[in-house]
Design a protein around this motif. Sequence first.
Motif, PDB file in Angstrom:
ATOM      1  N   ALA A  48       2.275  -0.424   0.744  1.00 48.23           N
ATOM      2  CA  ALA A  48       2.160  -1.863   0.986  1.00 48.23           C
ATOM      3  C   ALA A  48       3.355  -2.632   0.426  1.00 48.23           C
ATOM      4  O   ALA A  48       3.932  -3.484   1.105  1.00 48.23           O
ATOM      5  N   VAL A  49       3.722  -2.311  -0.807  1.00 51.25           N
ATOM      6  CA  VAL A  49       4.838  -3.017  -1.444  1.00 51.25           C
ATOM      7  C   VAL A  49       6.150  -2.759  -0.701  1.00 51.25           C
ATOM      8  O   VAL A  49       6.937  -3.685  -0.450  1.00 51.25           O
ATOM      9  N   LEU A  50       6.385  -1.510  -0.324  1.00 51.09           N
ATOM     10  CA  LEU A  50       7.633  -1.176   0.371  1.00 51.09           C
ATOM     11  C   LEU A  50       7.686  -1.797   1.769  1.00 51.09           C
ATOM     12  O   LEU A  50       8.744  -2.249   2.216  1.00 51.09           O
ATOM     13  N   LEU A  51       6.554  -1.817   2.448  1.00 52.79           N
ATOM     14  CA  LEU A  51       6.521  -2.436   3.778  1.00 52.79           C
ATOM     15  C   LEU A  51       6.881  -3.919   3.700  1.00 52.79           C
ATOM     16  O   LEU A  51       7.643  -4.431   4.514  1.00 52.79           O
ATOM     17  N   LEU A  52       6.317  -4.599   2.711  1.00 51.93           N
ATOM     18  CA  LEU A  52       6.581  -6.032   2.554  1.00 51.93           C
ATOM     19  C   LEU A  52       8.022  -6.313   2.135  1.00 51.93           C
ATOM     20  O   LEU A  52       8.497  -7.443   2.263  1.00 51.93           O
ATOM     21  N   ARG A  53       8.710  -5.287   1.665  1.00 51.94           N
ATOM     22  CA  ARG A  53      10.122  -5.442   1.300  1.00 51.94           C
ATOM     23  C   ARG A  53      11.055  -4.972   2.410  1.00 51.94           C
ATOM     24  O   ARG A  53      12.269  -4.851   2.197  1.00 51.94           O
ATOM     25  N   THR A  60       8.242   4.813   3.959  1.00 55.63           N
ATOM     26  CA  THR A  60       7.254   4.429   2.948  1.00 55.63           C
ATOM     27  C   THR A  60       6.221   5.541   2.732  1.00 55.63           C
ATOM     28  O   THR A  60       5.726   5.724   1.616  1.00 55.63           O
ATOM     29  N   LEU A  61       5.919   6.279   3.807  1.00 57.64           N
ATOM     30  CA  LEU A  61       4.954   7.378   3.676  1.00 57.64           C
ATOM     31  C   LEU A  61       5.528   8.516   2.838  1.00 57.64           C
ATOM     32  O   LEU A  61       4.811   9.162   2.066  1.00 57.64           O
ATOM     33  N   VAL A  62       6.831   8.757   2.991  1.00 58.70           N
ATOM     34  CA  VAL A  62       7.487   9.776   2.164  1.00 58.70           C
ATOM     35  C   VAL A  62       7.435   9.365   0.691  1.00 58.70           C
ATOM     36  O   VAL A  62       7.148  10.180  -0.190  1.00 58.70           O
ATOM     37  N   CYS A  63       7.696   8.086   0.445  1.00 56.06           N
ATOM     38  CA  CYS A  63       7.646   7.567  -0.931  1.00 56.06           C
ATOM     39  C   CYS A  63       6.222   7.642  -1.487  1.00 56.06           C
ATOM     40  O   CYS A  63       6.021   7.958  -2.670  1.00 56.06           O
ATOM     41  N   ALA A  64       5.228   7.350  -0.647  1.00 59.52           N
ATOM     42  CA  ALA A  64       3.829   7.412  -1.079  1.00 59.52           C
ATOM     43  C   ALA A  64       3.452   8.836  -1.464  1.00 59.52           C
ATOM     44  O   ALA A  64       2.822   9.070  -2.505  1.00 59.52           O
ATOM     45  N   GLY A 106      -0.900  -5.186  -7.645  1.00 65.11           N
ATOM     46  CA  GLY A 106      -1.982  -6.110  -7.962  1.00 65.11           C
ATOM     47  C   GLY A 106      -3.313  -5.572  -7.486  1.00 65.11           C
ATOM     48  O   GLY A 106      -3.473  -4.377  -7.257  1.00 65.11           O
ATOM     49  N   SER A 107      -4.286  -6.440  -7.322  1.00 69.52           N
ATOM     50  CA  SER A 107      -5.620  -5.996  -6.904  1.00 69.52           C
ATOM     51  C   SER A 107      -5.770  -5.925  -5.387  1.00 69.52           C
ATOM     52  O   SER A 107      -6.549  -5.131  -4.873  1.00 69.52           O
ATOM     53  N   ASN A 108      -5.028  -6.761  -4.660  1.00 67.68           N
ATOM     54  CA  ASN A 108      -5.103  -6.764  -3.194  1.00 67.68           C
ATOM     55  C   ASN A 108      -3.768  -7.171  -2.597  1.00 67.68           C
ATOM     56  O   ASN A 108      -3.039  -7.967  -3.175  1.00 67.68           O
ATOM     57  N   LEU A 109      -3.468  -6.610  -1.434  1.00 73.13           N
ATOM     58  CA  LEU A 109      -2.285  -6.999  -0.674  1.00 73.13           C
ATOM     59  C   LEU A 109      -2.621  -6.935   0.815  1.00 73.13           C
ATOM     60  O   LEU A 109      -3.305  -6.012   1.256  1.00 73.13           O
ATOM     61  N   THR A 110      -2.128  -7.907   1.560  1.00 71.54           N
ATOM     62  CA  THR A 110      -2.310  -7.913   3.011  1.00 71.54           C
ATOM     63  C   THR A 110      -0.943  -7.844   3.684  1.00 71.54           C
ATOM     64  O   THR A 110      -0.018  -8.555   3.282  1.00 71.54           O
ATOM     65  N   ILE A 111      -0.832  -7.003   4.677  1.00 74.28           N
ATOM     66  CA  ILE A 111       0.438  -6.836   5.392  1.00 74.28           C
ATOM     67  C   ILE A 111       0.398  -7.690   6.654  1.00 74.28           C
ATOM     68  O   ILE A 111      -0.462  -7.491   7.523  1.00 74.28           O
ATOM     69  N   GLU A 112       1.303  -8.635   6.742  1.00 74.21           N
ATOM     70  CA  GLU A 112       1.316  -9.549   7.881  1.00 74.21           C
ATOM     71  C   GLU A 112       1.601  -8.823   9.191  1.00 74.21           C
ATOM     72  O   GLU A 112       2.197  -7.747   9.203  1.00 74.21           O
ATOM     73  N   ARG A 113       1.175  -9.440  10.282  1.00 74.23           N
ATOM     74  CA  ARG A 113       1.374  -8.855  11.609  1.00 74.23           C
ATOM     75  C   ARG A 113       2.849  -8.731  11.963  1.00 74.23           C
ATOM     76  O   ARG A 113       3.226  -7.913  12.802  1.00 74.23           O
ATOM     77  N   ALA A 114       3.672  -9.557  11.351  1.00 67.21           N
ATOM     78  CA  ALA A 114       5.099  -9.510  11.656  1.00 67.21           C
ATOM     79  C   ALA A 114       5.775  -8.259  11.095  1.00 67.21           C
ATOM     80  O   ALA A 114       6.871  -7.885  11.515  1.00 67.21           O
ATOM     81  N   VAL A 115       5.120  -7.587  10.137  1.00 69.05           N
ATOM     82  CA  VAL A 115       5.670  -6.381   9.519  1.00 69.05           C
ATOM     83  C   VAL A 115       5.314  -5.161  10.357  1.00 69.05           C
ATOM     84  O   VAL A 115       4.148  -4.952  10.691  1.00 69.05           O
ATOM     85  N   ASP A 116       6.311  -4.371  10.707  1.00 70.72           N
ATOM     86  CA  ASP A 116       6.078  -3.170  11.522  1.00 70.72           C
ATOM     87  C   ASP A 116       5.437  -2.060  10.699  1.00 70.72           C
ATOM     88  O   ASP A 116       5.777  -1.863   9.521  1.00 70.72           O
ATOM     89  N   THR A 117       4.510  -1.354  11.325  1.00 68.65           N
ATOM     90  CA  THR A 117       3.913  -0.158  10.727  1.00 68.65           C
ATOM     91  C   THR A 117       4.299   1.038  11.586  1.00 68.65           C
ATOM     92  O   THR A 117       4.971   0.890  12.618  1.00 68.65           O
ATOM     93  N   ILE A 118       3.885   2.223  11.201  1.00 69.38           N
ATOM     94  CA  ILE A 118       4.228   3.414  11.983  1.00 69.38           C
ATOM     95  C   ILE A 118       3.658   3.340  13.398  1.00 69.38           C
ATOM     96  O   ILE A 118       4.190   3.942  14.323  1.00 69.38           O
ATOM     97  N   CYS A 204      -3.405   2.486   4.698  1.00 66.17           N
ATOM     98  CA  CYS A 204      -2.898   1.145   4.397  1.00 66.17           C
ATOM     99  C   CYS A 204      -2.206   0.550   5.622  1.00 66.17           C
ATOM    100  O   CYS A 204      -2.413  -0.622   5.951  1.00 66.17           O
ATOM    101  N   GLN A 205      -1.424   1.359   6.318  1.00 64.23           N
ATOM    102  CA  GLN A 205      -0.732   0.865   7.509  1.00 64.23           C
ATOM    103  C   GLN A 205      -1.695   0.674   8.677  1.00 64.23           C
ATOM    104  O   GLN A 205      -1.518  -0.250   9.477  1.00 64.23           O
TER     105      GLN A 205
END
Length: 312
Positions: A48-53, A60-64, A106-118, A204-205
């Motif tokens: 989540a953190v890497l996607l938002l950055r 990000t999956l390799v890092c996870a 943190g306790s929660n994070l939401t990934i915006e629609r503008a952020v690409d996922t796999i 998460c993605q």
Amino acid sequence: MTDLIASTLTQGFIYALLSYGVYITYSVLDFPDLTVDSSFPLGAAVTAVLLLRGVDPWLTLVCAAGAGALAGLCTGLIHVKLGVRDLLAGIITMTALSSINLLIAGSNLTIERAVDTIFVSAPVMAVLGGLTLTGRKLVVALVLALVVKLVLDLYFRTKSGLLLRAVGDNATLVTTLAKNKGNMKILGVVISNALVALCGGVLCQEQRSYSAVMGIGQVVFGLATVIIGVSLIRFFAGSRVSWRMSKLPVLRFLASPKGTTAVLLGSILYKFCIQIAISVGLPANMLKFITAVLFLLVLVAAGRKGEEIIHA
């Protein structure tokens, strides 16, 4: 209805990654590792953190997975090098990771629609762009589950893989072969938690969200899928259908499926059981309760065989 089935299958394929990890520690190594309950959200937090950055979603999956491997390494070192019992070693790492996960995301994070996922990345869109998002999620999750399964099957055929299996079956044999059984345990726990964290990252993605409590009960889920899958495969292996298939060279490989195949099937079936329970009216906020009840029913149905399967 079609979307519901596709979504349930997608969840089954994604959680199969976690089940592979639990299978390695509990069934192959006979190592009761509770690190899973924190390495799962660790993978999601890192993703989540890497996607938002703006990091590439596949990277990000390799890092996870790498973060999960480090968590498993900590558990393995605490057990092998410091002489702490396996169960306690997992509890110590799990407890420490609970704070680390909060520091990361943190306790929660939401990934915006503008952020690409796999599922909407350039390579996937180039191949599966004609499918709906639900269809792409299903195909990508299926491919990931099958690729990891095949890699594990190939690894278990190597010298290292055979030694890993031997540690759980007969640790003395590994010592007589002049191999360090402690190092093999560490390797197994590292691989297991890497897969668990990878599952957390993919989920998460898929859900576009992370929660610090999303790992609660994941060990229970993993154990249940292993018991269900292995029980079904053992039943099938003793059937007439399996015997007839073994006589045909083309179908011989289907007559005795691998342990990873059993885990994959168990994950899918367990997800369908949970979905059916929710569909008949049980509230979604009772999901963990449903998971615990289903696991209890699986153990009762399997009897003593359930414990044998976990420590097979």
